[in-house]
Scaffold this motif. Structure first.
Motif, PDB file in Angstrom:
ATOM      1  N   VAL A  13      55.573  33.374  23.981  1.00  0.00           N
ATOM      2  CA  VAL A  13      56.830  33.165  23.253  1.00  0.00           C
ATOM      3  C   VAL A  13      57.976  32.972  24.223  1.00  0.00           C
ATOM      4  O   VAL A  13      57.899  33.378  25.385  1.00  0.00           O
ATOM      5  CB  VAL A  13      57.130  34.351  22.302  1.00  0.00           C
ATOM      6  N   ALA A  14      59.053  32.353  23.766  1.00  0.00           N
ATOM      7  CA  ALA A  14      60.250  32.183  24.592  1.00  0.00           C
ATOM      8  C   ALA A  14      61.238  33.327  24.396  1.00  0.00           C
ATOM      9  O   ALA A  14      62.003  33.639  25.297  1.00  0.00           O
ATOM     10  CB  ALA A  14      60.937  30.848  24.261  1.00  0.00           C
ATOM     11  N   ASP A  15      61.222  33.969  23.232  1.00  0.00           N
ATOM     12  CA  ASP A  15      62.127  35.069  22.916  1.00  0.00           C
ATOM     13  C   ASP A  15      61.293  36.272  22.499  1.00  0.00           C
ATOM     14  O   ASP A  15      60.943  36.427  21.326  1.00  0.00           O
ATOM     15  CB  ASP A  15      63.086  34.648  21.796  1.00  0.00           C
ATOM     16  N   ALA A  19      60.316  37.742  18.679  1.00  0.00           N
ATOM     17  CA  ALA A  19      58.918  37.752  18.241  1.00  0.00           C
ATOM     18  C   ALA A  19      58.475  39.158  17.868  1.00  0.00           C
ATOM     19  O   ALA A  19      57.794  39.354  16.856  1.00  0.00           O
ATOM     20  CB  ALA A  19      58.023  37.178  19.341  1.00  0.00           C
ATOM     21  N   VAL A  20      58.867  40.154  18.667  1.00  0.00           N
ATOM     22  CA  VAL A  20      58.504  41.546  18.355  1.00  0.00           C
ATOM     23  C   VAL A  20      59.073  41.926  16.993  1.00  0.00           C
ATOM     24  O   VAL A  20      58.374  42.539  16.166  1.00  0.00           O
ATOM     25  CB  VAL A  20      58.987  42.510  19.450  1.00  0.00           C
ATOM     26  N   GLU A  21      60.321  41.583  16.735  1.00  0.00           N
ATOM     27  CA  GLU A  21      60.926  41.900  15.430  1.00  0.00           C
ATOM     28  C   GLU A  21      60.111  41.305  14.290  1.00  0.00           C
ATOM     29  O   GLU A  21      59.873  41.962  13.277  1.00  0.00           O
ATOM     30  CB  GLU A  21      62.365  41.397  15.370  1.00  0.00           C
ATOM     31  N   PHE A  22      59.667  40.050  14.433  1.00  0.00           N
ATOM     32  CA  PHE A  22      58.882  39.408  13.381  1.00  0.00           C
ATOM     33  C   PHE A  22      57.541  40.107  13.188  1.00  0.00           C
ATOM     34  O   PHE A  22      57.187  40.479  12.072  1.00  0.00           O
ATOM     35  CB  PHE A  22      58.665  37.928  13.718  1.00  0.00           C
ATOM     36  N   TYR A  23      56.782  40.277  14.262  1.00  0.00           N
ATOM     37  CA  TYR A  23      55.449  40.859  14.144  1.00  0.00           C
ATOM     38  C   TYR A  23      55.505  42.324  13.718  1.00  0.00           C
ATOM     39  O   TYR A  23      54.644  42.800  12.985  1.00  0.00           O
ATOM     40  CB  TYR A  23      54.674  40.693  15.456  1.00  0.00           C
ATOM     41  N   GLY A  86      42.840  22.218  19.911  1.00  0.00           N
ATOM     42  CA  GLY A  86      43.448  23.278  20.703  1.00  0.00           C
ATOM     43  C   GLY A  86      44.405  24.149  19.915  1.00  0.00           C
ATOM     44  O   GLY A  86      44.962  25.104  20.444  1.00  0.00           O
ATOM     45  N   ALA A  87      44.611  23.837  18.643  1.00  0.00           N
ATOM     46  CA  ALA A  87      45.518  24.632  17.812  1.00  0.00           C
ATOM     47  C   ALA A  87      44.993  26.053  17.699  1.00  0.00           C
ATOM     48  O   ALA A  87      43.784  26.285  17.671  1.00  0.00           O
ATOM     49  CB  ALA A  87      45.659  24.015  16.417  1.00  0.00           C
ATOM     50  N   THR A  88      45.909  26.984  17.647  1.00  0.00           N
ATOM     51  CA  THR A  88      45.532  28.386  17.501  1.00  0.00           C
ATOM     52  C   THR A  88      46.356  29.020  16.394  1.00  0.00           C
ATOM     53  O   THR A  88      47.421  28.524  16.028  1.00  0.00           O
ATOM     54  CB  THR A  88      45.787  29.172  18.802  1.00  0.00           C
ATOM     55  N   HIS A  89      45.828  30.108  15.876  1.00  0.00           N
ATOM     56  CA  HIS A  89      46.582  30.921  14.937  1.00  0.00           C
ATOM     57  C   HIS A  89      46.056  32.343  15.001  1.00  0.00           C
ATOM     58  O   HIS A  89      44.942  32.584  15.438  1.00  0.00           O
ATOM     59  CB  HIS A  89      46.511  30.363  13.502  1.00  0.00           C
ATOM     60  N   ARG A 127      54.878  30.791   9.669  1.00  0.00           N
ATOM     61  CA  ARG A 127      55.244  30.499  11.056  1.00  0.00           C
ATOM     62  C   ARG A 127      56.099  31.640  11.575  1.00  0.00           C
ATOM     63  O   ARG A 127      56.993  32.115  10.880  1.00  0.00           O
ATOM     64  CB  ARG A 127      56.020  29.194  11.139  1.00  0.00           C
ATOM     65  N   ASP A 128      55.792  32.069  12.804  1.00  0.00           N
ATOM     66  CA  ASP A 128      56.642  33.079  13.432  1.00  0.00           C
ATOM     67  C   ASP A 128      57.934  32.393  13.882  1.00  0.00           C
ATOM     68  O   ASP A 128      58.091  31.177  13.695  1.00  0.00           O
ATOM     69  CB  ASP A 128      55.894  33.830  14.541  1.00  0.00           C
ATOM     70  N   PRO A 129      58.888  33.112  14.453  1.00  0.00           N
ATOM     71  CA  PRO A 129      60.168  32.491  14.818  1.00  0.00           C
ATOM     72  C   PRO A 129      60.055  31.334  15.810  1.00  0.00           C
ATOM     73  O   PRO A 129      60.997  30.568  15.983  1.00  0.00           O
ATOM     74  CB  PRO A 129      60.970  33.640  15.432  1.00  0.00           C
ATOM     75  N   GLU A 130      58.907  31.194  16.468  1.00  0.00           N
ATOM     76  CA  GLU A 130      58.720  30.114  17.442  1.00  0.00           C
ATOM     77  C   GLU A 130      57.716  29.082  16.966  1.00  0.00           C
ATOM     78  O   GLU A 130      57.161  28.333  17.754  1.00  0.00           O
ATOM     79  CB  GLU A 130      58.328  30.719  18.784  1.00  0.00           C
ATOM     80  N   ASP A 131      57.461  29.054  15.667  1.00  0.00           N
ATOM     81  CA  ASP A 131      56.576  28.097  15.009  1.00  0.00           C
ATOM     82  C   ASP A 131      55.095  28.334  15.262  1.00  0.00           C
ATOM     83  O   ASP A 131      54.271  27.492  14.913  1.00  0.00           O
ATOM     84  CB  ASP A 131      56.945  26.644  15.340  1.00  0.00           C
ATOM     85  N   ASN A 132      54.708  29.462  15.874  1.00  0.00           N
ATOM     86  CA  ASN A 132      53.290  29.800  15.988  1.00  0.00           C
ATOM     87  C   ASN A 132      52.766  30.119  14.595  1.00  0.00           C
ATOM     88  O   ASN A 132      53.463  30.716  13.778  1.00  0.00           O
ATOM     89  CB  ASN A 132      53.084  30.997  16.914  1.00  0.00           C
TER      90      ASN A 132
END
Length: 139
Positions: A13-15, A19-23, A86-89, A127-132
């Protein structure tokens, strides 16, 4: 040959804090550990010159999700789609998919409403905040 077993699923992640807040707050995962790794051995192992990684491990009912923020940051990528090679989730089980969907905060992107597949599983991709991509499944 040595035996293998699952240890974690890593998401870069970049932020990290966002990301922690979302998960933690949206998906309900518990933070297990926070740490930093740097040095030549780490940089060499990940193939990124001068790399430092900020890590947060989260517990998903016994499965470990590892969020990593790297310095230096890599190049942006296109928004992932599940059918890209190569997509992941990350896949997480929920007991009430409709209730989970209704409880999502405004602004959390989904690919669709909850759906029942021909195998009988109910799924929802968010999608998480970074589109994962994160798949929620009510099996």
């Amino acid at each position: 040959m040595a035996s293998t077993r699952a240890h974690h699923v890593g998401v870069t992640v970049a932020d990290l804090e966002g990301a922690v807040e979302f998960y933690r707050d949206v998906l309900g995962l518990d933070v297990l550990d926070r740490f930093t790794v740097s040095g030549e051995a780490f940089a060499s192992a990940v193939g990124v010159e001068g790399a430092t990684g900020e890590f947060v491990h989260l517990d998903a009912d016994g499965a470990r999700i590892e969020l990593i923020e790297y310095e230096p940051e890599g190049e942006e990528r296109t928004v992932p789609s599940v059918n890209q090679p190569g997509a992941t989730h990350v896949g997480l089980a929920v007991s009430d998919l409709d209730g989970f969907h209704k409880s999502l905060p405004d602004g959390v992107g989904t690919l669709s409403e909850p759906r029942t597949t021909d195998t009988g599983s109910r799924i929802l991709f968010v999608r998480d905040p970074e589109d994962n991509l994160v798949e929620l499944i009510e099996a």
